[in-house]
Motif scaffolding. Structure first.
Motif, mmCIF file in Angstrom:
data_model
loop_
_atom_site.group_PDB
_atom_site.id
_atom_site.type_symbol
_atom_site.label_atom_id
_atom_site.label_comp_id
_atom_site.label_asym_id
_atom_site.label_seq_id
_atom_site.Cartn_x
_atom_site.Cartn_y
_atom_site.Cartn_z
ATOM 1 N N GLY A 1 35.906 18.180 21.849
ATOM 2 C CA GLY A 1 36.698 17.882 23.041
ATOM 3 C C GLY A 1 37.306 19.137 23.636
ATOM 4 N N VAL B 1 42.698 17.262 22.361
ATOM 5 C CA VAL B 1 42.564 16.112 23.254
ATOM 6 C C VAL B 1 42.156 14.852 22.479
ATOM 7 N N GLN C 1 46.455 10.735 30.071
ATOM 8 C CA GLN C 1 45.027 10.413 30.155
ATOM 9 C C GLN C 1 44.785 9.318 31.193
ATOM 10 N N SER D 1 42.628 9.764 34.750
ATOM 11 C CA SER D 1 41.418 9.018 35.104
ATOM 12 C C SER D 1 41.640 8.090 36.295
ATOM 13 N N THR E 1 39.496 19.479 31.806
ATOM 14 C CA THR E 1 40.484 18.416 31.566
ATOM 15 C C THR E 1 41.180 18.505 30.199
ATOM 16 N N LEU F 1 45.102 18.746 30.020
ATOM 17 C CA LEU F 1 45.884 17.658 29.407
ATOM 18 C C LEU F 1 46.809 18.190 28.325
ATOM 19 N N ARG G 1 37.546 5.787 37.724
ATOM 20 C CA ARG G 1 36.104 6.044 37.729
ATOM 21 C C ARG G 1 35.496 5.599 36.405
ATOM 22 N N GLY H 1 35.797 7.857 33.580
ATOM 23 C CA GLY H 1 37.124 8.466 33.459
ATOM 24 C C GLY H 1 37.615 8.553 32.025
ATOM 25 N N ARG H 2 37.460 7.478 31.304
ATOM 26 C CA ARG H 2 38.016 7.431 29.960
ATOM 27 C C ARG H 2 37.372 8.477 29.034
ATOM 28 N N LYS I 1 36.113 11.214 29.836
ATOM 29 C CA LYS I 1 36.466 12.571 30.219
ATOM 30 C C LYS I 1 37.861 12.957 29.757
ATOM 31 N N VAL I 2 38.759 11.999 29.650
ATOM 32 C CA VAL I 2 40.125 12.346 29.258
ATOM 33 C C VAL I 2 40.356 12.215 27.754
ATOM 34 N N THR I 3 39.360 11.730 27.046
ATOM 35 C CA THR I 3 39.533 11.592 25.597
ATOM 36 C C THR I 3 38.730 12.634 24.819
ATOM 37 N N GLY I 4 37.969 13.451 25.528
ATOM 38 C CA GLY I 4 37.151 14.451 24.844
ATOM 39 C C GLY I 4 35.885 13.872 24.242
ATOM 40 N N LEU J 1 33.225 12.762 25.974
ATOM 41 C CA LEU J 1 32.031 13.085 26.744
ATOM 42 C C LEU J 1 31.352 14.315 26.147
ATOM 43 N N ARG J 2 30.047 14.222 25.984
ATOM 44 C CA ARG J 2 29.313 15.328 25.370
ATOM 45 C C ARG J 2 28.610 16.141 26.446
ATOM 46 N N TYR J 3 29.095 17.319 26.681
ATOM 47 C CA TYR J 3 28.384 18.273 27.526
ATOM 48 C C TYR J 3 27.324 18.937 26.642
#
Lengths: 171, 340, 819
Positions: free
Chosen positions: A46, A86, A99, A103, A114, A118, C16, C19-20, C22-25, C27-29
């Motif tokens: 993250g 995060v 968070q 979003s 982000t 955050l 979005r 959204g979730r 992205k703000v929780t870390g 999402l895997r880039y």
């Protein structure tokens, strides 16, 4: 440099960290920064990286409550430290107000800056529950964002601060 | 991912122990405090110490002593310096300088001592190893030529510390400790006008304290020119401190420029010029011209070099007008993007 | 479907869909991926700006402990390039390196540290060649050949188009304005550094996860370069940590990790450093421009001759398209009866330029809008009124045969003028403060694909089953702009469910139908229309089955808020999941498809395919500045922007795109520049990127960013899903010229180039004080051997969209000179 490499002790280092409230022991090549240990040894991806030179803020985490750049923090120097990333922000399934606000209010577009934003914002709200917009901008001035133009990030932090104050809970 | 080279790591508990380790390692060893200057340099292989001696657990380096004057431990982070009430109230120039170093995160990490010992900077030097190879390296590291001015016999890397000009204007001293003993030194004497040998701290010495004198009746300020409100090193720093008579005439003054030389530049002439005069617009303008004549910005950092010299009088003017008591808040917002 | 229906999802601010994560870390880039037995790759890059490789010795690197593979140019005999006409780049340069940073060898090792150490053991013997640093040098030294496939010297592309006789129009004008402008190059600087992970699978098959905006084009190029059947390759576009055009080109490292994974049978990953991202570049072209524009005394344009010269860097990239784009979109905003543009792109020994947000159009837009400000000043007209007086009309054709559909430009101008208090400010603020206005327009997707074909530009598949779950598949790529949210919203609205009920599977060439990619602001319109069709078909099946079950007319069946019911009969109602059960019972397994192909462009001349789009967005922007007359220091306290978006599908995201565009435009206006340093030639042949770091490549921070007031103008476009036009690129365009025009209003100086730095302002102020022309900008335009133009009569002059015989024009020219 390669001659130096031969002489250097390449044994792994070993430390204990408190990461998002959990005690973890970790072994790693001693040249690794906290960023590398989080991402590569603890699989906490993250936390992001955009330059690894302290020039963008993508890797910001809280170390003993303070927003720091994990790319410039020797993991060796974190022995015994408490790290918040995060991944530890939400409580169970419940998003942290920051968070939720990010979003809902456009604070996160591509999402790459982000996590750093955050954690920096959490560091701010833990100390200052009612920051002005100017104060939020100052606190986040070490986090580059390429998508939002910052405005909706500031909106999101302000909204989360309001939620937290209404709840009367410490962030 | 930019990564550090391999190194040995030592973590002493006291200044004495650190000094012993430093002496034992010799030139192979380097001290690490906040790491915000050293680690990027190591990642770019500008500096490749075999051993890092960490000051993170050394006792006493964060001490603040408030007596006659103020003594600040060199291990205080810049955020801690900014948060020190006595700094904000009595040594405003230092407060303003520390608050404008780099970014909030870097101020949470970087130390006062580290900012004073900051390696000189140059955009022929602060580059990755491959980039430096592509230009055949430079005088400061592995090469022979100073590309900033190829005829130059010395390295022209620029002193980029914000706190040093502010502290020199405040007549600060620093304490240096080695295995052999310790000494106190006027901060101005800590620096050389040489991008390579920019510091007179001996390799085995540890900068432990910054000692500020009692400054009754003085006011001080620091103005920083940089492109953005955050991150950037100074392209020009103007530190000024003055003690004024009740009638507004200057009794003592010190003006110091940063980032226009390989060392912080105390402006003796401009400072002397101010003594005995009231800070009216003409006096301020003349002081600005005197200051500009000393500034030698180089084409090794951001923005146009001639412009940077040309705006020196304006920035000296902002500083002296603030000392005079003008309300500079709007100008400060435009230049620094934050209230200071 | 009935558009009169109340919209439950579209137009409402909502979280979005991604959204979730992205703000929780979560999402895997691409660089967050990790696979068992994964190895790491690093690239060796040229330290010479221009050289032949005489020899590479990799023996020591190969022998280094922990090294698994070393690759060089000889392992990649086939070149690549995003455009069919510019296949001029190798994954690893085999014999000719063309800029400092050109990759030429790769090491795969157990970890990055080992790979980096081994790279230093590779010995390369270079034979240096003369270097070309600027377009002027490229034109003046044709004997130095950066590529050997060009017809003349280092000219990569050279073209000219004339729509109506421009010289005649200029000669009949009351005034002709001639101005030179320069726009410096800049980098996308997406926060995520490009990363790729390749894995060999099955019998010689390949999966590549990558930070790419265009997985489909990458897929095609991988098949070509690796000489494998495309069907054996699967490209998964990971969510991009920002793109802005920087992840559109296939990149050398994507081929190299793929090849390495296939050779080793182990996963191989690479993540570029920031410095390497500056070398990969593909950013904004530096462009020198010359505008000759005729106007009548009452402020109408009569004709324009635009000439551009693009500094392309070392490779073709999107260059052929970029070259067109420095001209073709110019006539969209204001009535322009005749238009001619000449455009030339040259090679230089620097990283390749390519598409960045606005692709090729911010540069001429800057020139055009600053020149209009000069015209207004000279004619003593209010710059906003001047523009309003000549805006293009809805449902019209430009002289260059672009079909404009809906057009909210006039409304945009009215709204920013009102919102900013323009009339009380322009020309009336105290010295040192000023306001400037500018406009812009952008495509909603390129009308033709990068390679010629008759197939759809976007495809969507929808799968529904008895559980009530809806899964939508599309090749479109989420780069932060919110494409997954657009996809989910259109499906959800059509099926009467919430976006939470829609699972999006996107950007995976192995399982999603083809979408051409996240470029040219095409996704909302093209993917959206395909999604609308697929969802409409699913809806029709549900309606048929439910109507039968409820014994009502299909026309009366409504899908809304998770319910399916008969209008006007509350008793006849069921959940969406129950409705799907009836549909599945009636039709069998449920799946629908939708596809979208843009309409044929009205122009029929050769190259008429560049510029046409199903719709165009419009924007107008007012910027306020404060300029310090002693230092030239520029401060931007506030920006107002109105954007004609057709319809905002999710207003929060739409506003975010607008503000983000303003942010990036301000960065380009004030500080961003990809610039190079050439060392004294007597001592060194070095030509290096001056500042390849996030510290020295200046981008705006939160403290430098002014407040932006956003006005969304919603005039639904019939070609677009729910009327929604683009918003990702257009809002950037007017920002730079609005800043320049505001500086003029503040202190009366013209800065005819970006970035607009305090140094240039102060220089111009000195000129003003000396009584000279208070202008800083380019002074000359080199002799560029532009070709004879393709001549096309504009629609208003009886043209049919085809190229006209040049003879006809020559006759007229002779007639004119005789008379």
């Amino acid at each position: 440099m390669n001659t130096a490499l031969q002489k250097v002790d390449q044994r792994k280092a070993h430390i204990t960290l408190r990461v998002n409230g959990e005690e973890v022991e970790v072994s790693f090549a001693p040249y690794k920064t906290l960023l590398e240990v989080l991402r590569e040894e603890l699989d906490l991806t993250g936390t992001k990286h955009g330059c690894e030179l302290g020039e963008c803020g993508a890797c910001a985490v809280l170390v003993d409550g303070e927003p720091l750049l994990s790319c410039l923090k020797l993991a060796l120097e974190c022995d015994g430290a408490s790290i918040e990333t995060v991944e530890g922000l939400a409580e169970g399934p419940e998003l942290h107000p920051l968070q939720a606000a990010f979003s809902d209010h456009g604070g996160s577009q591509c999402g790459y800056c982000t996590p750093g934003v955050l954690m920096t914002a959490k560091g701010l709200l833990d100390r200052e529950p009612n920051p002005s917009r100017e104060r939020i901008k100052e606190a986040l001035s070490g986090n580059l964002c390429r998508c939002t133009g910052y405005q909706q990030i500031v909106d999101s932090v302000a909204d989360a601060a309001r939620t937290l104050r209404e709840r009367g809970v410490k962030a | 991912m930019m990564r550090l080279p391999w190194f040995q790591y030592q973590r002493p508990a006291s200044v004495a122990e650190a000094a012993r380790m430093l002496a034992a390692e010799g030139p192979r060893g380097m001290l690490i405090a906040g790491g915000t200057d050293l680690l990027p340099n190591m990642k770019r292989r500008q500096q490749t110490p075999a051993t890092l001696i960490s000051l993170s657990r050394v006792e006493g380096l964060k001490k603040i002593t408030n007596g006659s004057g103020l003594t600040l431990g060199a291990g205080l982070t810049l955020t801690e310096v900014v948060g020190t009430g006595a700094v904000r109230e009595k040594y405003r120039g230092l407060w303003q300088a520390a608050a404008q170093v780099a970014s909030p995160h870097l101020r949470n990490m970087g130390t006062l001592g580290g900012n004073l010992c900051l390696d000189t900077r140059c955009n022929y030097y602060n580059q990755n190893e491959e980039w430096r190879e592509a230009i055949g390296y430079c005088m400061k590291k592995e090469g022979k030529t100073c590309w900033v001015a190829t005829a130059s016999k010395r390295c022209l890397a620029v002193s980029s510390t914000d706190t040093a000009p502010a502290l020199i204007a405040l007549d600060a001293k620093v304490r240096l400790v080695s295995a052999a003993g310790e000494r106190e030194l006027a901060l101005a004497s800590l620096y050389n006008n040489d991008g390579i040998n920019y510091i007179t701290r001996k390799p085995d010495e540890i900068l432990t304290e910054v000692v500020l004198p009692q400054l009754d009746g003085w006011s001080s300020t620091y103005w920083k020119l940089r492109r953005r409100g955050s991150f950037d090193f100074p392209l020009l720093g103007v530190a000024a401190a003055a003690r004024m008579a009740p009638d507004g005439s200057v009794l003592e003054a010190r003006v110091v420029l940063g980032a226009v030389s390989s060392q912080p530049l105390p402006l003796a002439k401009a400072s002397e010029f101010l003594v005995g005069k009231k800070l009216n617009d003409e006096v301020i303008a003349e002081a600005g011209v005197l200051a500009a004549s000393r500034a030698k910005p180089m084409d090794n950092t951001d923005l146009d070099v001639y412009w940077r010299k040309e705006v020196v009088p304006s920035f000296v003017g902002y500083a002296l007008r603030e000392i005079r008591g003008d309300d500079m808040r709007a100008m400060r917002m435009r230049i620094s993007r934050q209230a200071l | 479907m009935s558009t009169a229906k109340r919209l439950d999802v579209i137009g409402h601010a909502r979280r979005r869909v991604d959204g979730r994560e992205k703000v929780t870390g979560q999402l895997r880039y691409a660089d967050d991926m990790k696979l068992p037995r994964m190895l790491h790759m690093k690239l060796l890059r040229s330290s010479h700006p221009h050289a032949l490789i005489e020899a590479i010795d990799t023996a020591r690197a190969q022998a280094y402990p922990g090294v698994h593979l070393v690759l060089t140019g000889k392992d990649f005999p086939v070149p690549f390039g995003i455009m069919p006409v510019a296949q001029d780049e190798y994954p690893l340069a085999p014999e000719h390196v063309r800029y400092v940073g050109d990759p030429l060898a790769a090491v795969v090792a157990t970890d990055e540290q080992t790979a980096s150490a081994a790279l230093q053991l590779i010995e390369v013997k270079y034979k240096p060649l003369p270097t070309i640093a600027t377009p002027e040098e490229a034109l003046a030294q044709p004997e130095v050949r950066i590529h050997d496939y060009t017809d003349v010297g280092n000219i990569h592309r050279n073209q000219a188009f004339e729509f109506g006789d421009v010289e005649e129009a200029l000669s009949k004008s009351d005034h002709v304005f001639e101005d030179l402008f320069f726009y410096e190059g800049d980098n996308h600087m997406a926060m995520e550094q490009h990363a790729s992970l390749a894995r060999a699978e099955g019998e010689g098959k390949l999966t590549l996860w990558s930070s790419t905006q265009d997985p489909h084009y990458l897929h095609r190029q991988l098949a070509r370069v690796l000489q494998m059947p495309a069907a054996h390759i699967r490209v998964i576009a990971c969510d991009n940590g920002g793109g802005f055009g920087g992840k559109c080109d296939p990149a050398g490292h994507e081929f190299v990790v793929s090849k390495a994974a296939l050779m080793l049978g182990r996963p191989v990953k690479i993540c570029l450093t920031r410095e390497e991202v500056f070398y990969l570049h593909r950013g904004r072209h530096p462009v020198l421009m010359k505008f000759r524009t005729g106007v009548t005394k009452d402020g109408k344009l009569t004709g324009m001759h635009l000439q551009t010269l693009l500094d392309g860097g070392a490779y073709g990239s999107h260059g052929p398209a970029s070259t067109f784009y420095t001209g073709v979109l110019t006539p969209l905003t204001y009535e322009l009866p005749r238009f001619k543009f000449d455009a030339c792109r040259v090679f230089t020994n620097k990283p390749a330029c390519g598409p960045k947000r606005g692709h090729g159009t911010p540069q001429p837009r800057f020139g055009q809008e600053v020149q209009l400000d000069k015209i207004a000043e000279m004619l003593k007209r209010d710059p906003a009124e001047l523009r309003l007086n000549m805006v293009t009309q809805a449902n019209s054709l430009t002289a260059s045969w672009l079909k404009i559909g809906s057009n909210g430009l006039a409304e945009c101008i009215r709204q920013v003028v009102a919102g900013s208090g323009w009339k009380q400010k322009h020309g009336k603020l105290p010295q040192g403060r000023g306001v400037g206005i500018a406009c812009g327009s952008y495509m909603c997707g390129a009308g033709v694909s990068i390679y010629w074909n008759k197939m759809p530009h976007s495809g969507v598949q929808l799968a529904l089953d008895r559980s009530g779950q809806v899964t939508v598949f599309c090749g479109a790529t989420e780069i932060g702009q919110g494409s997954d949210d657009v996809l989910a919203a259109i499906v959800a609205e059509t099926l009467g469910i919430s976006t939470k009920e829609v699972r999006c599977i996107t950007g995976d060439t192995g399982i999603t139908p083809i979408d051409l990619g996240s470029y040219s602001s095409r996704v909302t319109i093209m993917m959206g229309n395909a999604a609308l069709q697929a969802a409409g078909r699913a809806r029709d099946m549900i309606v048929t089955a439910v109507a039968e079950q409820l014994e009502v007319l299909p026309e009366s069946v409504v899908l809304s808020r998770g319910r399916v019911f008969a209008a006007g009969d509350a008793a006849k109602s069921m959940s969406f999941a129950e409705a799907v059960v009836y549909a599945e019972s009636k039709f069998g397994t449920l799946g629908t498809v939708g596809s979208y192909t843009p309409p044929k462009p009205p122009g029929k001349f050769k190259a008429a395919g560049v510029g046409p789009s199903p719709a165009y967005s419009f924007s107008a922007c007012v910027v306020e500045v404060e300029v310090d007359e002693h230092t030239g220091w520029i401060n931007v306290p506030k920006v107002w922007i109105a954007h004609d978006i057709g319809r905002a599908l999710n207003p929060v995201l739409a506003r975010g795109q607008v503000i983000g565009g303003v942010y990036m435009g301000l960065g380009e206006a004030l500080m961003e520049e990809q610039v190079f340093r050439r060392l004294p030639p007597k001592l060194s042949s070095a030509l290096v990127h001056k500042i390849p770091s996030l510290l020295e490549y200046k981008s705006i921070t939160s403290l430098d960013m002014p407040e932006v007031e956003v006005m969304l103008v919603e005039d639904p476009d019939p070609n677009c899903p729910f009327g929604a036009k683009e918003v990702g690129q257009g809002p950037l365009l007017p920002v730079m010229p609005a800043v320049a025009n505001a500086i003029f209003d503040a202190v009366g100086v013209r800065i005819d180039e970006v970035p607009l730095t305090p140094e240039k302002v102060l220089r111009a102020l000195h000129l003003k004080r000396e009584g000279k022309n208070p202008r800083v900008g380019p002074e000359r335009f080199p002799d560029v051997p532009y070709p004879e133009p393709t001549f096309v009569l504009p629609p208003g002059e009886g043209g049919d969209g085809n190229e006209s015989k040049m003879a006809k024009r020559a006759d007229r020219v002779m007639e004119r000179s005789a008379s």
